[in-house]
Structures are given as C-alpha cells and as structure tokens.
Motif scaffolding. Structure first.
Motif, short mmCIF file in Angstrom:
data_model
loop_
_atom_site.label_atom_id
_atom_site.label_comp_id
_atom_site.label_asym_id
_atom_site.label_seq_id
_atom_site.Cartn_x
_atom_site.Cartn_y
_atom_site.Cartn_z
N LEU A 9 159.11 -16.77 15.76
CA LEU A 9 157.89 -16.04 15.48
C LEU A 9 156.96 -16.13 16.68
N ASP A 10 156.08 -15.15 16.79
CA ASP A 10 155.04 -15.16 17.80
C ASP A 10 153.80 -15.77 17.16
N LEU A 11 153.23 -16.75 17.83
CA LEU A 11 152.15 -17.52 17.26
C LEU A 11 151.07 -17.72 18.30
N ASP A 12 149.80 -17.58 17.90
CA ASP A 12 148.68 -17.87 18.79
C ASP A 12 147.67 -18.71 18.03
N SER A 13 146.61 -19.11 18.71
CA SER A 13 145.55 -19.87 18.06
C SER A 13 144.22 -19.27 18.45
N LYS A 14 143.53 -18.74 17.46
CA LYS A 14 142.19 -18.20 17.67
C LYS A 14 141.14 -19.09 17.00
N SER A 15 141.56 -20.30 16.59
CA SER A 15 140.69 -21.23 15.89
C SER A 15 140.54 -22.52 16.68
N PRO A 16 139.44 -23.26 16.44
CA PRO A 16 139.31 -24.57 17.07
C PRO A 16 140.45 -25.49 16.65
N LEU A 17 140.57 -26.62 17.32
CA LEU A 17 141.60 -27.60 16.97
C LEU A 17 141.59 -27.93 15.49
N ALA A 18 142.74 -28.10 14.92
CA ALA A 18 142.86 -28.59 13.54
C ALA A 18 142.84 -30.11 13.63
N VAL A 30 155.48 -19.43 6.94
CA VAL A 30 156.83 -18.96 7.28
C VAL A 30 157.68 -19.10 6.02
N THR A 31 158.32 -18.02 5.62
CA THR A 31 159.20 -18.04 4.45
C THR A 31 160.64 -18.00 4.92
N PHE A 32 161.46 -18.91 4.41
CA PHE A 32 162.87 -18.93 4.79
C PHE A 32 163.56 -17.65 4.32
N GLN A 55 147.50 -24.17 29.14
CA GLN A 55 147.39 -25.44 28.42
C GLN A 55 148.68 -25.72 27.66
N THR A 56 148.91 -26.97 27.36
CA THR A 56 150.11 -27.36 26.62
C THR A 56 149.92 -27.11 25.14
N PRO A 57 150.72 -26.22 24.55
CA PRO A 57 150.58 -25.96 23.12
C PRO A 57 151.31 -27.01 22.28
N GLY A 58 150.59 -27.61 21.37
CA GLY A 58 151.22 -28.49 20.40
C GLY A 58 151.50 -27.69 19.15
N LEU A 59 152.39 -28.19 18.33
CA LEU A 59 152.71 -27.52 17.06
C LEU A 59 152.47 -28.48 15.92
N ARG A 60 151.89 -27.97 14.86
CA ARG A 60 151.72 -28.73 13.62
C ARG A 60 152.49 -28.01 12.52
N ILE A 61 153.19 -28.81 11.73
CA ILE A 61 153.96 -28.31 10.58
C ILE A 61 153.38 -28.96 9.33
N ALA A 62 153.29 -28.21 8.24
CA ALA A 62 152.78 -28.76 6.99
C ALA A 62 153.48 -28.10 5.81
N ASN A 63 153.43 -28.76 4.68
CA ASN A 63 153.89 -28.22 3.39
C ASN A 63 155.29 -27.61 3.46
N LYS A 66 161.36 -25.92 -0.21
CA LYS A 66 162.64 -25.21 -0.20
C LYS A 66 162.47 -23.73 0.15
N ASP A 67 161.23 -23.23 0.04
CA ASP A 67 160.94 -21.81 0.28
C ASP A 67 160.38 -21.49 1.65
N GLY A 68 159.82 -22.49 2.35
CA GLY A 68 159.23 -22.22 3.64
C GLY A 68 158.33 -23.35 4.10
N PHE A 69 157.45 -23.05 5.06
CA PHE A 69 156.56 -24.07 5.61
C PHE A 69 155.35 -23.40 6.25
N LEU A 70 154.37 -24.22 6.61
CA LEU A 70 153.20 -23.77 7.34
C LEU A 70 153.30 -24.28 8.77
N ILE A 71 152.82 -23.47 9.73
CA ILE A 71 152.88 -23.85 11.13
C ILE A 71 151.61 -23.39 11.83
#
Length: 100
Positions: A9-18, A30-32, A55-63, A66-71
């Motif tokens: 997927l193509d991903l960007d960040s338009k928000s401050p740090l989480a 993201v849905t499997f 800048q170095t992009p970090g990735l965070r994964i959550a939740n 079996k159906d998918g995840f947040l990134i």
C-alpha cells in the motif's frame, strides 16, 4: 500449517507523531484479501519499500485480527533533542501476514 498473505500500500503521514498508546485515530485500516481462520494468531511484518522522504519513516502496527490490521507511518526520532514532526511524504509499504 501456517498460512501466508502479502500486500502493498501507499502510505503517508499528514498528522503529528502518534505518541499516546492506544490512540489509533490516524491509522489506516488494511483488510486481508482472505480472513485467516478463527482462533488463529496472526502476525504482520511490514517494511518500507521506497526512499521518497529524507526522514526515516517508522511504522506502527495495531489491532491485528484475523480480518486485518491498522498501520501508520510514524517518523522516528533523529536524536534526543531533534524530534520529528511526524509529517512524511508517500512511501510504498509491503507487508506479510502469517499465522503462528
């Protein structure tokens, strides 16, 4: 028997740090392509595939379910005194999900 799925997927960040644990309001869902079987434990391994921003992009994964995840792209700290603003241009992110 392990089951694998992959995606990109193509991903960007338009928000401050989480920075607040559990706040996934700026994450992307993201849905499997095919849900994993009920009762299985799923892990997701993401990797940035491009070098579009300086800048170095970090990735965070959550939740992960079996159906998918947040990134989310979440720039990493440069040093203890130079904190990233969290904004980042679009990068291509690949991922692999599997059962364990």
């Amino acid at each position: 028997m392990s089951m694998f799925q992959t995606g990109v997927l193509d991903l960007d960040s338009k928000s401050p740090l989480a920075e607040i644990g559990g706040d996934t309001s700026t994450f992307t869902r993201v849905t499997f392509p095919t849900p994993f079987p009920a009762g299985t434990t799923v892990i997701v391994i993401p990797a940035v595939q491009t070098f579009n921003g300086p800048q170095t992009p970090g990735l965070r994964i959550a939740n992960v379910t079996k159906d998918g995840f947040l990134i989310r792209l979440n720039e990493v700290y440069a040093t203890a005194t130079a904190k990233s603003d969290g904004l980042h241009t679009t990068e291509t992110v690949g991922w692999i999900a599997t059962t364990v």
